[in-house]
Scaffold this motif. Structure first.
Motif, PDB file in Angstrom:
ATOM      1  N   GLY A   1       9.697  -2.019 -14.701  1.00  0.00           N
ATOM      2  CA  GLY A   1       9.327  -0.622 -14.898  1.00  0.00           C
ATOM      3  C   GLY A   1       9.567   0.158 -13.628  1.00  0.00           C
ATOM      4  O   GLY A   1      10.301  -0.279 -12.732  1.00  0.00           O
ATOM      5  N   THR A   2       8.941   1.327 -13.522  1.00  0.00           N
ATOM      6  CA  THR A   2       9.095   2.183 -12.357  1.00  0.00           C
ATOM      7  C   THR A   2       7.794   2.209 -11.559  1.00  0.00           C
ATOM      8  O   THR A   2       6.764   1.686 -11.998  1.00  0.00           O
ATOM      9  CB  THR A   2       9.478   3.608 -12.788  1.00  0.00           C
ATOM     10  N   ALA A   3       7.847   2.849 -10.380  1.00  0.00           N
ATOM     11  CA  ALA A   3       6.705   2.851  -9.470  1.00  0.00           C
ATOM     12  C   ALA A   3       5.409   3.358 -10.108  1.00  0.00           C
ATOM     13  O   ALA A   3       4.351   2.770  -9.876  1.00  0.00           O
ATOM     14  CB  ALA A   3       7.053   3.661  -8.220  1.00  0.00           C
ATOM     15  N   PRO A   4       5.424   4.441 -10.891  1.00  0.00           N
ATOM     16  CA  PRO A   4       4.173   4.897 -11.503  1.00  0.00           C
ATOM     17  C   PRO A   4       3.532   3.864 -12.439  1.00  0.00           C
ATOM     18  O   PRO A   4       2.340   3.941 -12.718  1.00  0.00           O
ATOM     19  CB  PRO A   4       4.601   6.152 -12.275  1.00  0.00           C
ATOM     20  N   ASP A   5       4.328   2.887 -12.886  1.00  0.00           N
ATOM     21  CA  ASP A   5       3.801   1.859 -13.787  1.00  0.00           C
ATOM     22  C   ASP A   5       3.184   0.680 -13.037  1.00  0.00           C
ATOM     23  O   ASP A   5       2.619  -0.225 -13.661  1.00  0.00           O
ATOM     24  CB  ASP A   5       4.923   1.297 -14.683  1.00  0.00           C
ATOM     25  N   LEU A   6       3.296   0.661 -11.697  1.00  0.00           N
ATOM     26  CA  LEU A   6       2.983  -0.546 -10.944  1.00  0.00           C
ATOM     27  C   LEU A   6       1.535  -0.998 -11.131  1.00  0.00           C
ATOM     28  O   LEU A   6       1.283  -2.194 -11.324  1.00  0.00           O
ATOM     29  CB  LEU A   6       3.273  -0.327  -9.452  1.00  0.00           C
ATOM     30  N   HIS A   7       0.606  -0.072 -11.084  1.00  0.00           N
ATOM     31  CA  HIS A   7      -0.807  -0.464 -11.208  1.00  0.00           C
ATOM     32  C   HIS A   7      -1.036  -1.179 -12.538  1.00  0.00           C
ATOM     33  O   HIS A   7      -1.724  -2.197 -12.609  1.00  0.00           O
ATOM     34  CB  HIS A   7      -1.702   0.773 -11.100  1.00  0.00           C
ATOM     35  N   ARG A   8      -0.451  -0.663 -13.607  1.00  0.00           N
ATOM     36  CA  ARG A   8      -0.583  -1.294 -14.924  1.00  0.00           C
ATOM     37  C   ARG A   8       0.157  -2.632 -14.955  1.00  0.00           C
ATOM     38  O   ARG A   8      -0.349  -3.616 -15.510  1.00  0.00           O
ATOM     39  CB  ARG A   8      -0.007  -0.353 -15.995  1.00  0.00           C
TER      40      ARG A   8
ATOM     41  N   LEU B   1       4.576   5.511  -0.534  1.00  0.00           N
ATOM     42  CA  LEU B   1       3.211   5.582  -0.001  1.00  0.00           C
ATOM     43  C   LEU B   1       2.184   5.633  -1.126  1.00  0.00           C
ATOM     44  O   LEU B   1       1.135   4.993  -1.060  1.00  0.00           O
ATOM     45  CB  LEU B   1       3.062   6.809   0.900  1.00  0.00           C
ATOM     46  N   ASP B   2       2.489   6.416  -2.161  1.00  0.00           N
ATOM     47  CA  ASP B   2       1.568   6.508  -3.301  1.00  0.00           C
ATOM     48  C   ASP B   2       1.396   5.149  -3.970  1.00  0.00           C
ATOM     49  O   ASP B   2       0.293   4.794  -4.411  1.00  0.00           O
ATOM     50  CB  ASP B   2       2.091   7.532  -4.315  1.00  0.00           C
ATOM     51  N   VAL B   3       2.500   4.387  -4.054  1.00  0.00           N
ATOM     52  CA  VAL B   3       2.439   3.048  -4.644  1.00  0.00           C
ATOM     53  C   VAL B   3       1.499   2.160  -3.848  1.00  0.00           C
ATOM     54  O   VAL B   3       0.626   1.472  -4.403  1.00  0.00           O
ATOM     55  CB  VAL B   3       3.850   2.421  -4.699  1.00  0.00           C
ATOM     56  N   ILE B   4       1.655   2.170  -2.521  1.00  0.00           N
ATOM     57  CA  ILE B   4       0.819   1.325  -1.661  1.00  0.00           C
ATOM     58  C   ILE B   4      -0.641   1.741  -1.759  1.00  0.00           C
ATOM     59  O   ILE B   4      -1.541   0.896  -1.883  1.00  0.00           O
ATOM     60  CB  ILE B   4       1.318   1.402  -0.211  1.00  0.00           C
ATOM     61  N   ARG B   5      -0.892   3.050  -1.711  1.00  0.00           N
ATOM     62  CA  ARG B   5      -2.273   3.530  -1.767  1.00  0.00           C
ATOM     63  C   ARG B   5      -2.931   3.220  -3.106  1.00  0.00           C
ATOM     64  O   ARG B   5      -4.133   2.968  -3.177  1.00  0.00           O
ATOM     65  CB  ARG B   5      -2.298   5.033  -1.502  1.00  0.00           C
ATOM     66  N   SER B   6      -2.123   3.215  -4.169  1.00  0.00           N
ATOM     67  CA  SER B   6      -2.692   2.948  -5.490  1.00  0.00           C
ATOM     68  C   SER B   6      -3.172   1.513  -5.633  1.00  0.00           C
ATOM     69  O   SER B   6      -3.972   1.202  -6.513  1.00  0.00           O
ATOM     70  CB  SER B   6      -1.651   3.251  -6.582  1.00  0.00           C
ATOM     71  N   LEU B   7      -2.671   0.619  -4.759  1.00  0.00           N
ATOM     72  CA  LEU B   7      -3.036  -0.798  -4.842  1.00  0.00           C
ATOM     73  C   LEU B   7      -4.198  -1.157  -3.933  1.00  0.00           C
ATOM     74  O   LEU B   7      -4.693  -2.280  -3.970  1.00  0.00           O
ATOM     75  CB  LEU B   7      -1.823  -1.663  -4.469  1.00  0.00           C
ATOM     76  N   GLN B   8      -4.645  -0.198  -3.116  1.00  0.00           N
ATOM     77  CA  GLN B   8      -5.675  -0.521  -2.142  1.00  0.00           C
ATOM     78  C   GLN B   8      -7.065  -0.676  -2.750  1.00  0.00           C
ATOM     79  O   GLN B   8      -7.984  -1.119  -2.072  1.00  0.00           O
ATOM     80  CB  GLN B   8      -5.686   0.537  -1.029  1.00  0.00           C
TER      81      GLN B   8
END
Length: 499
Positions: A220-227, A250-257
């Motif tokens: 998928g794409t970066a916005p899907d990463l958390h899911r 950066l948003d991807v990394i922060r979303s995983l914190q």
């Protein structure tokens, strides 16, 4: 040894496979960190108790100062175990297996030395200050020595056990789909001992075809990463030069914190960053400082001192073995015991390297006859490796399989032409293909072992080998040399193909 498959494949998405239908997920209910922290604590307790029991049995019972009953000595030591564990925890000795995929017991040695030394000699300091009795010095020295042997051994054993457990395996999602991302996936597949299983790639352009390794594709794409992390039960995310913008990454990394996922980031210009690069800040901006590209006079003295001690001790200890191998070679085939070949040395000075002869006497003259057997012929003809080389003798095949043919290079180390640790000594035909920037590898002497040996030896492509040599030279420390020597010892116990 890890039980991870050497050919990782993408696992089905969460909506295609329920938790009840996935026994592997149930076995992995606990993380690698949870598993290894408990196993390592157990290993340290067992190692300390074994060292104490052996020291108690082997040393004189004399006590300095007032007398103390042996049973109270045991009680006091057992009561102090939480302090030993706390000290090890403060030095990070229980967290690195989760943080670093390639962490090994060798990497723990310097930390264990600190823990054991602080604990052992701290007893002397505290008892002297408080005027309390303490064990005889001979017993303390014996305990210190035994602990230095038994703690690494017990940790190595539990790591073997832990790596066979399903909880040790970490599912990995790679953010990126270019060359570096695919290179990471390939290296992970080549090293099952890391306990990593790549489940797929995440990158931009939803309509683009999957760009992966083997059966792995784009999830998928970066916005899907958390899911996707939840769906694929991912434990680790590798950021490897995604085509997304800086802010999007950066948003991807922060979303995983807010998750328990371990995040690793491949730095820009990683080709010049080694273990000795230092991170510092300038008004809040992190900077990576690169070391000076040369060894100081004191560093050269330290390195040469290690070489001399290692070569002299090695030649004395191995002298009987050398005699046995010499007789074995003579009985097997006609020719000299040693084979000497011209290699490129430090400062562009050629020298002759010593090895046990593993081929027929006229092997060099017959090299053109077996050129077609070179496994690198199509991909990288700069290197010559022939798995079924008919020139190799029966004895030579055994010596090569266990890397024993290279032991006479201790003579080169003694003569000052080589080092125990250093860049790979290349023959002149290979050396002429080294790029200009990589020729800095010759600022230090070639080594009997090095990064190239520990990380794969002949399995490493030529261009990667020269990069490893460059990184070694630009990041030299005496501690790294000692670490590479210790990592080489278990590598020697693993047989390799005889070429």
């Amino acid at each position: 040894m890890s039980i991870v498959s050497q050919n990782p494949v993408a696992i089905p998405r969460g909506d295609q496979l329920s938790h009840e239908e996935d026994p592997g997920r149930l076995l992995r209910a606990r993380s690698r960190g949870w598993l290894m922290r408990r196993l390592l604590v157990l290993a340290d307790v067992v190692g300390l108790l074994a060292a104490f029991a052996l020291a108690l049995a082997m040393s004189p019972p004399a006590i300095v100062g007032e007398s103390i009953e042996p049973r109270w000595e045991v009680v006091l030591f057992v009561a102090s175990l939480p302090l030993w564990i706390l000290t090890a925890h403060m030095l990070g000795l229980y967290d690195r297996d989760e943080e670093r995929a390639n962490h090994s017991t060798v990497d723990d040695l310097f930390g264990l030395l600190q823990v054991i030394s602080l604990g052992t000699w701290g007893v002397v300091v505290v008892t002297e200050i408080l005027g309390l009795p303490h064990p005889h010095l001979a017993r303390l020295v014996l305990f210190w020595t035994l602990a230095l042997l038994l703690l690494p051994l017990s940790r190595a054993v539990v790591r073997v056990i832990g790596r066979r457990h399903a909880a040790y395996v970490q599912n990995v999602i790679i953010v990126g789909s270019g060359y570096v991302a695919r290179l990471l996936a390939t290296k992970i597949a080549m090293h099952p001992e890391y306990g990593l299983r790549v489940v797929g790639f995440v990158d931009r352009d939803g309509d683009a075809p999957p760009n992966g390794v083997g059966t792995l594709g784009r999830l998928g794409t970066a916005p899907d990463l958390h899911r996707l992390v939840t769906e694929h039960d991912a434990d680790r995310v590798l950021i490897a030069f995604s085509v997304d913008s800086h802010e999007e990454t950066l948003d991807v990394i922060r979303s995983l914190q807010d998750t328990e996922v371990v995040v690793d980031i491949v730095p820009r210009m990683f080709e010049v960053l080694g273990a000795n690069a230092k991170l510092h800040t300038m008004h809040g901006i992190p900077l990576v400082g690169l070391p000076v590209l040369r060894l100081t006079d004191s560093q050269r003295v330290l390195k040469r001192s290690l070489d001399l001690v290692g070569a002299i001790v090695g030649l004395i200890v191995l002298a009987p073995f050398f005699a046995i191998v010499a007789a074995w070679i003579k009985l097997d085939s006609r020719g000299s015991v040693f084979f000497r070949q011209v290699r490129m040395g430090a400062g562009e000075r050629a020298f002759r390297v010593y090895k046990f002869r593993t081929m027929v006497e006229d092997a060099e003259l017959r090299k053109a006859d077996v050129a077609a057997l070179n496994i690198h012929l199509d991909e990288d003809p700069r290197m010559f490796k022939a798995p079924d080389d008919p020139r190799v003798t029966r004895v030579g095949a055994s010596l090569r399989r266990w890397r024993l043919d290279e032991l006479p290079q201790l003579l080169n180390v003694l003569r000052g032409e080589m080092s125990l640790v250093g860049p790979r000594p290349l023959i002149l035909d290979e050396d002429r293909h080294v790029e200009d920037w990589a020729r800095r590898r010759l600022n230090v002497k070639p080594g009997m072992t090095g990064l190239w040996q520990v990380l794969g030896a002949s399995d490493i492509p030529f261009h990667e080998m020269t990069k490893l040599d460059y990184l070694y030279m630009t990041n030299w420390t005496l501690r790294e040399d000692l670490r590479l020597i210790m990592l080489t010892l278990p590598a020697l116990l693993r047989p390799r193909a005889a070429y």
